[in-house]
Design a protein around this motif. Structure first.
Motif, mmCIF file in Angstrom:
data_model
loop_
_atom_site.group_PDB
_atom_site.id
_atom_site.type_symbol
_atom_site.label_atom_id
_atom_site.label_comp_id
_atom_site.label_asym_id
_atom_site.label_seq_id
_atom_site.Cartn_x
_atom_site.Cartn_y
_atom_site.Cartn_z
ATOM 1 N N UNK A 456 0.760 -1.148 -0.090
ATOM 2 C CA UNK A 456 -0.156 0.172 0.379
ATOM 3 C C UNK A 456 0.776 1.628 -0.086
ATOM 4 N N UNK A 457 0.364 2.471 -0.222
ATOM 5 C CA UNK A 457 1.509 3.658 -0.757
ATOM 6 C C UNK A 457 0.041 4.772 0.514
ATOM 7 N N UNK A 458 1.424 5.491 1.588
ATOM 8 C CA UNK A 458 1.197 5.895 2.216
ATOM 9 C C UNK A 458 1.892 7.046 2.068
ATOM 10 N N UNK A 459 1.180 8.177 1.727
ATOM 11 C CA UNK A 459 2.051 10.055 2.247
ATOM 12 C C UNK A 459 1.818 10.668 3.201
ATOM 13 N N UNK A 460 0.564 9.995 3.909
ATOM 14 C CA UNK A 460 1.361 11.046 5.487
ATOM 15 C C UNK A 460 1.037 10.062 6.321
ATOM 16 N N UNK A 461 2.160 10.752 7.473
ATOM 17 C CA UNK A 461 1.599 10.350 8.683
ATOM 18 C C UNK A 461 1.178 10.248 10.309
ATOM 19 N N UNK A 462 0.989 9.684 11.403
ATOM 20 C CA UNK A 462 -0.363 9.140 12.226
ATOM 21 C C UNK A 462 -0.357 10.953 12.251
ATOM 22 N N UNK A 464 -0.325 13.914 10.165
ATOM 23 C CA UNK A 464 -1.422 14.314 8.754
ATOM 24 C C UNK A 464 0.116 15.449 8.476
ATOM 25 N N UNK A 465 1.150 14.827 8.752
ATOM 26 C CA UNK A 465 2.221 15.468 7.648
ATOM 27 C C UNK A 465 3.214 14.117 6.701
ATOM 28 N N UNK A 466 2.763 15.239 5.763
ATOM 29 C CA UNK A 466 3.278 14.633 4.180
ATOM 30 C C UNK A 466 5.157 13.536 4.334
ATOM 31 N N UNK A 467 4.970 12.310 4.196
ATOM 32 C CA UNK A 467 6.139 11.812 4.195
ATOM 33 C C UNK A 467 7.058 11.523 3.230
ATOM 34 N N UNK A 468 8.080 12.007 3.229
ATOM 35 C CA UNK A 468 9.251 12.757 2.460
ATOM 36 C C UNK A 468 9.545 11.428 1.497
ATOM 37 N N UNK A 469 9.846 11.996 0.409
ATOM 38 C CA UNK A 469 9.988 10.303 -0.561
ATOM 39 C C UNK A 469 11.323 10.725 -1.706
ATOM 40 N N UNK A 470 11.963 9.981 -1.843
ATOM 41 C CA UNK A 470 11.869 8.488 -1.360
ATOM 42 C C UNK A 470 12.207 7.830 0.633
ATOM 43 N N UNK A 471 12.724 9.937 0.883
ATOM 44 C CA UNK A 471 13.495 9.679 1.858
ATOM 45 C C UNK A 471 14.743 9.018 2.821
ATOM 46 N N UNK A 472 14.862 8.808 3.843
ATOM 47 C CA UNK A 472 16.251 8.392 4.228
ATOM 48 C C UNK A 472 16.891 7.102 3.480
ATOM 49 N N UNK A 473 16.015 5.677 3.793
ATOM 50 C CA UNK A 473 16.299 4.756 2.868
ATOM 51 C C UNK A 473 15.131 4.784 1.696
ATOM 52 N N UNK A 474 16.272 3.822 0.445
ATOM 53 C CA UNK A 474 15.884 3.669 -0.513
ATOM 54 C C UNK A 474 14.500 3.027 -0.512
ATOM 55 N N UNK A 475 12.991 3.171 -1.393
ATOM 56 C CA UNK A 475 11.876 1.684 -1.381
ATOM 57 C C UNK A 475 12.152 0.777 -2.549
ATOM 58 N N UNK A 476 11.769 -0.245 -1.892
ATOM 59 C CA UNK A 476 11.277 -1.176 -2.524
ATOM 60 C C UNK A 476 10.536 -0.950 -3.671
ATOM 61 N N UNK A 477 11.080 -1.301 -5.029
ATOM 62 C CA UNK A 477 9.926 -2.615 -5.634
ATOM 63 C C UNK A 477 8.598 -2.338 -5.490
ATOM 64 N N UNK A 478 7.501 -1.233 -6.032
ATOM 65 C CA UNK A 478 6.533 -1.795 -5.325
ATOM 66 C C UNK A 478 5.325 -2.544 -6.042
ATOM 67 N N UNK A 479 5.525 -3.274 -6.694
ATOM 68 C CA UNK A 479 5.709 -4.709 -7.798
ATOM 69 C C UNK A 479 6.531 -5.747 -7.517
ATOM 70 N N UNK A 480 6.445 -6.665 -6.443
ATOM 71 C CA UNK A 480 8.038 -7.140 -6.146
ATOM 72 C C UNK A 480 7.796 -8.378 -7.211
ATOM 73 N N UNK A 481 8.538 -9.265 -7.106
ATOM 74 C CA UNK A 481 8.616 -10.134 -8.013
ATOM 75 C C UNK A 481 9.138 -11.523 -6.708
ATOM 76 N N UNK A 482 7.896 -12.634 -6.668
ATOM 77 C CA UNK A 482 8.039 -13.620 -5.892
ATOM 78 C C UNK A 482 8.852 -14.742 -6.483
ATOM 79 N N UNK A 483 9.837 -15.309 -6.078
ATOM 80 C CA UNK A 483 10.043 -16.631 -6.939
ATOM 81 C C UNK A 483 9.629 -18.154 -5.931
#
Length: 511
Positions: A456-462, A464-483
Motif C-alpha cells: 500500500x502507498x502512504x502519503x502522510x504519517x499519523x 498528518x504530515x506528508x512523508x518525505x519521498x523517497x526518504x532516508x532509505x530507498x523504497x523497494x519495488x512496489x510490485x515484488x517478483x516472488x520467486x
C-alpha cells in the motif's frame, strides 16, 4: 502477509519494444541511470547477439548493415519456425537471465534471486514473446514501447549505409513480416505497460523514463496525467464490449473533462448499445436477438464469404470446357482464385457488421444528450478506421489519441486534407497521435494507494504530515517478483500460522 513473504530487493525485468530504426540506446541509458539511484544494477540483454548468436554462432563477418539486419531477421524466423512457436525467443531471453544469475551467484551459499537487479531486454519483436515473458516474470515484468516516427527511423537506417529502398523494405518487414513466423513489432507494440515517444529530444525521453521508474518504485505523489486517465477510461469502456472480433473503447473529453464514452457493440432501439439486464430472479441475461454472440454469427464475416462465393460462382460460370477441358484442372484454377480472394483486401471490409464502432458510439452518445463535440479530444484504444475517421472530422473533434495501430484503416490516405500526425498542423487538421505514458494494463497496480498487488502507498504519517519521498532509505519495488509459486507461498503462510498456534497452546502471548 507482506511481512511474512517479503522480497523487497527483488529482480525486475524490463523489455523494450520499438520498430526497426528506433534508437533504443537513448532509452536504455536513462533507465540504467535512474535505476542506479534506487541502488539497482542493470544487465543488458541483446536478443540478436545473446540469443540468436548463441544458436547460430560466428556470424560477425556479414558484409553490410542491410545484410546484417536481414540475417538476424531470417534467423529469428527460422528459429520460430523450427520450434513452431512465435514466442520461443522468450525462452532464449530467460536462458540469458538464468545464466547471468548463476554467474553472479557462483560464490553464493544460498542461490536464489539476485538482489537489486534489473534485466533490460533489447528488444521484443512478437506479441507471443511479451505474453511468454509476462507469464514467467509476472508482476516483475514491464514492457516499454518506444514510438519514433517513420521518417526518423528511415533516416537512421540510411545513415547505416543502406539505400532508401532497403530501409523501407526493412521497416515494412519489421512491422508485419508476411512470414507467419516473422517479426510482428506492430502487433506487439500495444501490449506494453508504458509508452514513450522519441523524436530526438533527449530531455523529454529522460524525464519520461525517470517518471516511469519512480512510479514502478511506488512514488506516492506520481499521479496520472489526464491523457493516462482518459485512456484508462477508454480501456474500461472496451471491456464492456461483447463483439466477436475485438474489444475497442473510446472516450471524448473537453477541457480535461470526460463528456462521453463508447464501445464497439450492437445498437439497440431508443439509442445506445446493448447492456445485459437483470431479471426479477437476479439472473444477468442478454437479449436473445441482440448481441452477435446471441445470434451465433458475425454478419460481416458471413457477408464477406458470400461476396467471395458469388465472385467464384460467376467465374466458374465463365470458365467452361471451352477454356479448360479437364474438370480437375478447372477445379484447381478455381481453388487458386478462391485462395487469392480470401487473401485479398475483401477480408478488410467492415461495413456489413452490426456493431457500432466505439468512436461512433461516443459521438452518438454526445448527440443524444445534446453535448457539442466541437473542439474536443478523442481517446481510443485502437486507431480509428476510415469510416469512423470521416465522422471524427465532421464532428469537430480536433485531436485523436490511440494505442493499438489498425493497418486496415485508410484514414490517413483518404483524408490527408483533414488529418495529420504532425502536431504543428493542429490549426488546420485533426491530429492523430500515439498515446504516451502509463498504459491501462497496470493502471490500478501503479496508481492505486490500496487496490494493488503491491504494498500500500502512504502519503502522510499519523500526525498528518506528508512523508518525505523517497526518504532516508530507498523504497523497494512496489510490485515484488516472488520467486515462489502459490504452493510454496501457501507452505510459508501455513508454517507461520502453525508457529502462532504453538505459542497459543504453550500459553504464550496473544499479541
Amino acid at each position: 502477509m507482506s511481512d511474512i513473504i517479503n522480497f523487497n530487493e527483488s529482480e525486475i525485468v524490463i523489455a523494450l519494444v520499438g520498430a526497426i530504426g528506433t534508437d533504443l540506446k537513448k532509452i536504455i541509458e536513462p533507465i540504467k541511470n535512474k535505476l542506479k539511484s534506487y541502488n539497482y544494477t542493470s544487465h543488458d540483454i541483446r536478443v540478436s547477439k545473446q540469443v540468436i548468436d548463441f544458436i547460430y554462432p560466428n556470424q560477425d563477418n556479414l558484409p553490410k548493415k542491410f545484410e546484417h539486419i536481414s540475417y538476424y531477421m531470417d534467423k529469428g524466423n527460422e528459429i520460430r519456425k523450427l520450434a513452431n512457436d512465435n514466442g520461443i525467443l522468450a525462452g532464449g531471453i530467460s536462458l540469458v537471465i538464468n545464466e547471468a544469475r548463476k554467474k553472479e551467484q557462483d560464490a553464493a551459499e544460498q542461490p536464489g534471486p539476485l538482489k537489486n537487479t534489473a534485466f533490460i531486454i533489447n528488444s521484443i519483436k512478437t506479441p507471443e514473446e511479451i505474453i511468454r515473458l509476462r507469464e514467467i516474470y509476472q508482476t516483475g515484468f514491464y514492457a516499454i514501447s518506444v514510438y519514433s516516427e517513420e521518417k526518423r527511423r528511415k533516416k537512421t537506417l540510411i545513415d547505416m549505409v543502406m539505400t532508401e529502398e532497403q530501409a523501407e523494405a526493412l521497416i515494412r518487414r519489421d512491422e508485419e513480416d508476411p512470414d507467419s513466423y516473422g517479426q510482428k513489432t506492430r502487433d506487439a507494440f500495444h501490449l506494453s505497460d508504458f509508452f514513450v515517444s522519441y523524436d530526438g529530444n533527449e530531455d523529454i525521453v529522460t524525464n519520461s523514463i525517470h517518471r516511469i521508474i519512480d512510479i514502478i518504485f511506488g512514488d506516492p505523489f506520481k499521479t496520472p496525467t489526464f491523457d493516462e486517465f482518459a485512456m484508462f477510461m477508454a480501456f474500461s469502456s472496451a471491456l464492456r464490449s461483447a463483439d466477436l472480433s475485438r474489444q475497442v473503447g473510446a472516450v471524448i473529453a473537453k477541457d480535461q473533462t470526460i463528456i462521453s464514452t463508447g464501445s464497439n457493440d450492437v445498437p439497440k432501439f431508443k439509442g445506445g448499445v446493448y447492456w445485459p439486464s437483470i431479471t426479477a430472479t437476479g439472473e444477468v441475461v442478454d437479449d436473445t436477438r441482440g448481441r452477435d454472440y446471441k445470434r451465433g454469427v458475425d454478419s460481416n464475416s458471413i457477408e464477406k464469404q458470400e461476396i467471395i462465393s458469388s465472385i467464384i460462382k460467376k467465374i466458374e460460370n465463365q470458365i467452361t470446357s471451352r477454356h479448360i477441358k479437364n474438370k480437375i484442372a478447372r477445379k484447381k484454377v478455381l481453388n487458386r482464385i478462391k485462395k487469392v480472394l480470401y487473401g485479398s483486401k475483401i477480408k478488410d471490409i467492415t461495413e456489413y457488421g452490426r456493431v457500432v464502432h466505439a468512436e461512433m458510439d461516443a459521438i452518438l452518445n454526445c448527440a443524444r444528450n445534446g453535448i457539442s463535440t466541437s473542439s474536443t479530444n478523442l481517446y481510443c484504444t485502437t486507431f480509428p478506421c476510415h469510416n469512423c475517421a470521416k465522422h471524427v472530422i465532421a464532428s469537430g473533434i480536433e485531436r485523436v489519441v490511440y494505442i493499438e495501430p489498425y493497418p486496415k484503416s485508410k484514414a490517413m490516405c483518404f483524408h490527408d486534407d483533414s488529418i495529420s500526425s504532425v502536431k504543428d498542423d493542429y490549426k488546420t487538421k485533426v491530429i492523430f497521435e500515439p498515446f504516451v505514458g502509463v498504459g491501462p494494463r497496470r493502471f490500478f497496480d501503479l496508481f492505486s494507494m490500496q487496490m494493488s498487488d503491491g504494498f500500500p502507498i502512504k502519503r502522510k504519517n499519523s500526525s498528518g504530515k506528508v512523508f518525505p519521498w523517497p526518504g532516508q532509505s530507498l523504497p523497494p519495488l512496489r510490485m515484488q517478483m516472488y520467486p515462489l509459486n502459490y504452493l510454496e507461498k501457501e507452505t510459508i503462510v501455513v508454517a507461520h500460522f502453525a508457529s502462532i498456534l504453538i505459542k497459543f497452546s504453550s500459553g504464550g502471548s496473544h499479541e
